[in-house]
Design a protein around this motif. Structure first.
Motif, short mmCIF file in Angstrom:
data_model
loop_
_atom_site.label_atom_id
_atom_site.label_comp_id
_atom_site.label_asym_id
_atom_site.label_seq_id
_atom_site.Cartn_x
_atom_site.Cartn_y
_atom_site.Cartn_z
N SER A 257 0.82 -1.20 0.00
CA SER A 257 0.00 0.00 0.00
C SER A 257 0.86 1.26 0.00
O SER A 257 0.57 2.23 -0.71
CB SER A 257 -0.93 -0.01 1.21
N ASP A 266 -8.35 1.88 3.17
CA ASP A 266 -9.02 0.86 2.37
C ASP A 266 -8.37 -0.51 2.54
O ASP A 266 -9.06 -1.54 2.67
CB ASP A 266 -8.98 1.26 0.89
N ALA A 267 -7.04 -0.54 2.55
CA ALA A 267 -6.34 -1.80 2.74
C ALA A 267 -6.65 -2.40 4.11
O ALA A 267 -6.89 -3.61 4.25
CB ALA A 267 -4.84 -1.60 2.57
N ARG A 269 -9.34 -1.85 5.91
CA ARG A 269 -10.74 -2.26 5.96
C ARG A 269 -10.93 -3.65 5.35
O ARG A 269 -11.60 -4.51 5.92
CB ARG A 269 -11.61 -1.23 5.23
N VAL A 270 -10.32 -3.87 4.19
CA VAL A 270 -10.45 -5.17 3.53
C VAL A 270 -9.78 -6.26 4.35
O VAL A 270 -10.35 -7.34 4.58
CB VAL A 270 -9.85 -5.10 2.11
N TYR A 271 -8.57 -5.99 4.82
CA TYR A 271 -7.84 -7.02 5.55
C TYR A 271 -8.47 -7.30 6.92
O TYR A 271 -8.48 -8.44 7.39
CB TYR A 271 -6.38 -6.61 5.71
N GLY A 273 -11.65 -7.14 7.61
CA GLY A 273 -12.80 -8.00 7.34
C GLY A 273 -12.39 -9.44 7.12
O GLY A 273 -13.06 -10.37 7.61
N GLU A 274 -11.29 -9.65 6.39
CA GLU A 274 -10.81 -11.01 6.18
C GLU A 274 -10.38 -11.66 7.49
O GLU A 274 -10.63 -12.85 7.72
CB GLU A 274 -9.65 -11.00 5.19
#
Length: 324
Positions: A257, A266-267, A269-271, A273-274
């Motif tokens: 990033s 954003d990075a 948020r995605v990670y 959630g994973e």
């Protein structure tokens, strides 16, 4: 007659029933006394001697230099040639394992090998004493002597390694359990307008009570960033110290990033959630394993009482009929 039996018979004839133990004690004392002069006669490293001469002067300057050098216990440093592996790869491997166990000190490797040596010799001495005073009889064999003398020494030598291994596993479990929460907190801090450095400091302070191991790792990262160390290298060192795949993947995401200039929020948020989904999957996997683990215990605790209830009346009836 084997060589060991002949040697034991010879020592028994010369020194009496305790001849083998006396010989073993003499050998241990001889090697110990031979080892001590080698340590004491060790010459100082010329580079270290030059550093001490350059740092010499008044006693006040010497005290300041000692306060600035937090590397070390001077006594352990004196015997580092005997307390550190001479192979660079082995030294790096032991140091990494101790760091993963939560011992980042520069003297950790020396303290680890010192503990192995002290506990091994202590266990050997205790084993010899216990065998002589308690276990030795006329029927004792060489096998019994070796088992009761070498066994405690080997156990004492392996005890620090076992402790470090258990510490590494428990620390990895703690980091894995607390990492999704730390990502959520870091995402909140970043979206609130804080930088990555400030969010790491805040997350480290918030996790101190619930996940101290993970908090310690974030504190190390914060201090290294404040000291001016490269951010990518700092994050890479964190992933290596933790030894957890989730942390290593997170470090890779942050480095990519920062390299490509994408949004860190954003990075995260995605990670994050994973990681939450992965934690739920781990909980479901543990729940699915539970019935299988309980099957054996259930059978052992229910089948014998059931058989007793069902079969006992028949056995009593058959016994009574046979007696009549």
């Amino acid at each position: 007659m084997t060589t060991m039996e002949a040697l034991q018979l010879m020592l028994t004839d010369m020194l009496g029933p305790n001849g083998p133990m006396i010989a073993a004690g003499v050998m241990i004392a001889f090697f110990g006394l031979a080892f001590i002069p080698m340590i004491l006669s060790r010459r100082d490293d010329p580079i270290e001697k030059l550093k001490r001469q350059q740092a010499g002067g008044s006693k006040r300057d010497g005290k300041k230099e000692q306060l600035r050098r937090k590397s070390a216990n001077a006594k352990l440093d004196k015997y580092k040639a005997f307390l550190e592996p001479q192979n660079a790869e082995e030294l790096s491997s032991v140091r990494l394992k101790l760091m993963q166990a939560g011992y980042p000190s520069r003297d950790a490797v020396r303290a680890f090998h010192l503990a192995q040596m002290v506990l091994g010799i202590g266990g050997l001495v205790l084993g010899v004493t216990y065998f002589i005073l308690v276990k030795q009889t006329d029927a004792s064999t060489t096998k019994d002597m070796l088992m009761w003398t070498l066994g405690p020494g080997a156990a004492g030598y392996m005890l620090p390694k076992y402790w470090v291994t258990r510490r590494v596993e428990s620390r990895k479990e703690e980091i894995t359990a607390g990492f999704p929460d730390s990502l959520d907190m870091m995402l909140v801090c970043v979206e609130a307008g804080q930088s990555l450095d400030q969010s790491i400091v805040r997350v480290a302070s918030e996790l101190r009570a619930s996940y101290p191991a993970l908090s310690q790792e974030f504190q190390i990262v914060a201090h290294e960033m404040k000291a001016g160390k490269d951010k990518a290298q700092v994050l890479g060192d964190m992933g290596e110290r933790c030894g957890v795949q989730d942390v290593s993947s997170f470090v890779t995401v942050l480095i990519q990033s920062a390299t490509f200039g994408t949004s860190i929020a954003d990075a995260l948020r995605v990670y994050a959630g994973e990681m939450r989904d992965k934690r739920v999957m781990r909980a479901e996997e543990a729940a699915n394993k539970l019935p299988t683990k309980m099957t054996l215990a259930t059978m052992m605790l229910t089948v014998p009482p059931l058989l007793i209830i069902l079969v006992s009346p028949s056995i009593i009836g058959i016994t009574s009929f046979g007696a009549q």
